[in-house]
Design an enzyme around this catalytic site. Structure first.
Site, PDB file in Angstrom:
ATOM      1  N   ASP A 116      -5.395  -1.118   5.230  1.00 62.48           N
ATOM      2  CA  ASP A 116      -3.978  -0.767   5.023  1.00 62.48           C
ATOM      3  C   ASP A 116      -3.843   0.556   4.271  1.00 62.48           C
ATOM      4  O   ASP A 116      -3.146   1.474   4.717  1.00 62.48           O
ATOM      5  CB  ASP A 116      -3.255  -1.861   4.213  1.00 62.48           C
ATOM      6  CG  ASP A 116      -3.032  -3.136   5.009  1.00 62.48           C
ATOM      7  OD1 ASP A 116      -3.590  -3.244   6.116  1.00 62.48           O
ATOM      8  OD2 ASP A 116      -2.298  -4.017   4.524  1.00 62.48           O
TER       9      ASP A 116
ATOM     10  N   ALA B 278       0.835  -1.207   0.000  1.00 61.81           N
ATOM     11  CA  ALA B 278       0.000   0.000   0.000  1.00 61.81           C
ATOM     12  C   ALA B 278       0.872   1.260   0.000  1.00 61.81           C
ATOM     13  O   ALA B 278       0.558   2.239  -0.680  1.00 61.81           O
ATOM     14  CB  ALA B 278      -0.927  -0.008   1.215  1.00 61.81           C
TER      15      ALA B 278
HETATM   16  C1  MEV Z   1      -3.478  -7.180   6.155  1.00 62.36           C
HETATM   17  O1  MEV Z   1      -2.622  -6.131   6.570  1.00 62.36           O
HETATM   18  C2  MEV Z   1      -4.729  -7.207   7.004  1.00 62.36           C
HETATM   19  C3  MEV Z   1      -5.755  -8.272   6.616  1.00 62.36           C
HETATM   20  O2  MEV Z   1      -6.864  -8.091   7.521  1.00 62.36           O
HETATM   21  C4  MEV Z   1      -6.219  -8.121   5.195  1.00 62.36           C
HETATM   22  C5  MEV Z   1      -7.065  -6.874   4.936  1.00 62.36           C
HETATM   23  O3  MEV Z   1      -7.614  -6.297   5.863  1.00 62.36           O
HETATM   24  O4  MEV Z   1      -7.196  -6.514   3.764  1.00 62.36           O
HETATM   25  C6  MEV Z   1      -5.213  -9.672   6.826  1.00 62.36           C
END
Ligand code: MEV
Length: 290
Positions: free
Chosen positions: A136, A94
């Site tokens: 993110d 991101a």
């Molecule tokens: C990734 O940083 C976090 C997850 O919850 C995926 C998301 O929220 O898109 C695993």
């Protein structure tokens, strides 16, 4: 020159994909920086050697961004530098998208606001992760602690605290981890509910600066993630090591399957926890959360 910071999911990863609340904080001392300059032809440089797969992904991300922003003129040089570790739960994908979008906004004088930056970054996250919650890209775009639910951020006012972020050195694919949880959704439903409740309780504890409770909730969240099947032996070992060395709480952070754990520390146990984690980690980063 434009940059985007890293992030850590404090609470609620995975559950946030299913509309439950999640809490994320920016890690502003680790950054991806992008600069766009005029050039004779299209080219880019990165401050490390990219794997073939990464080169393809970068090309695809640039296509998504240029297409979304309606940019045709591409005789540019893009220079990318980053201090963020990749595929380790700190939001490197991101951050890369957001730094490129901001650099493009500056170079082409698009004057994009944060909302638009976030919208295009979400398109990039869909490419990277399949079914992202959006947490993110949102925390990185706004660089503020958030409680995120159903696509909406609620900005949190919190007292500063310190996290030790310990890298297992094992790379994990967020896409695969999210798919795994989704495939077993019926079996996981109850755990996902419980994780959502932990995030709600953690919001209250954070707002009261009750870090003892925050730590206890982190431990609880880790056990639930373990039940969900996204932890690993190494992640568990690092969590136990941090708690054994006096951390107020610890949990895996991000999609799991590798990546990082976070440990909440205070002035008294900071060095002890760091030293203990260094014995088993590829790298330990200090995250000052504000
Ligand atoms: C990734 O940083 C976090 C997850 O919850 C995926 C998301 O929220 O898109 C695993």
């Amino acid at each position: 020159m434009n940059d985007a910071c890293g992030k850590i999911i404090l609470f609620g990863e995975h559950a946030v994909v299913f509309g439950k609340p999640g809490i994320a904080v920016p890690i502003t001392n680790l950054k991806t920086t992008v600069e766009i300059e005029l050039s004779d032809t299209f080219s880019y440089s990165v401050d490390r050697v990219l794997y073939e797969e990464e080169k393809d992904r970068l090309a695809d991300i640039l296509d998504i961004i240029f297409f979304s922003l309606d940019i045709e003129e591409k005789d540019i040089h893009i220079s990318i530098k980053s201090t963020l570790p990749i595929s380790s739960g700190m939001g490197s994908s991101a951050a890369l998208s957001i730094a490129i979008i901001r650099a493009a906004s500056d170079f082409y004088r698009l004057k994009l606001n944060d909302e638009k930056v976030n919208e295009v970054a979400l398109e990039c996250e869909k490419y990277f992760h399949g079914k992202p919650s959006g947490i993110d890209n949102t925390v990185i775009t706004y660089e503020k602690p958030i409680l995120y639910k159903d696509g909406e951020p609620d900005f949190l006012e919190i007292k500063p605290f310190t996290l030790m972020i310990a890298d297992t050195g094992d790379k994990a694919s967020t896409k695969k981890q999210v798919m795994k949880v989704k495939e077993n959704y019926d079996k996981n439903k109850e755990i996902i509910e419980k994780i959502g409740k932990v995030s709600q309780d953690a919001k209250l504890a954070l707002e009261k600066a009750d870090f003892k409770t925050v730590g206890t909730l982190m431990n609880k969240n880790h056990l639930l993630l373990k039940e969900l099947g996204v932890s690993t032996k190494k992640l568990d070992l690092l969590v136990e090591t941090a708690i054994g060395a006096g951390a107020l709480g610890a949990k895996l952070a991000g999609s799991g399957g590798g990546g990082n754990i976070i440990a909440l520390v205070d002035g008294k146990n900071k060095e002890e926890v760091k030293t203990a984690l260094e014995a088993f980690s590829k790298a330990v980063y200090v995250g000052e959360i504000k």
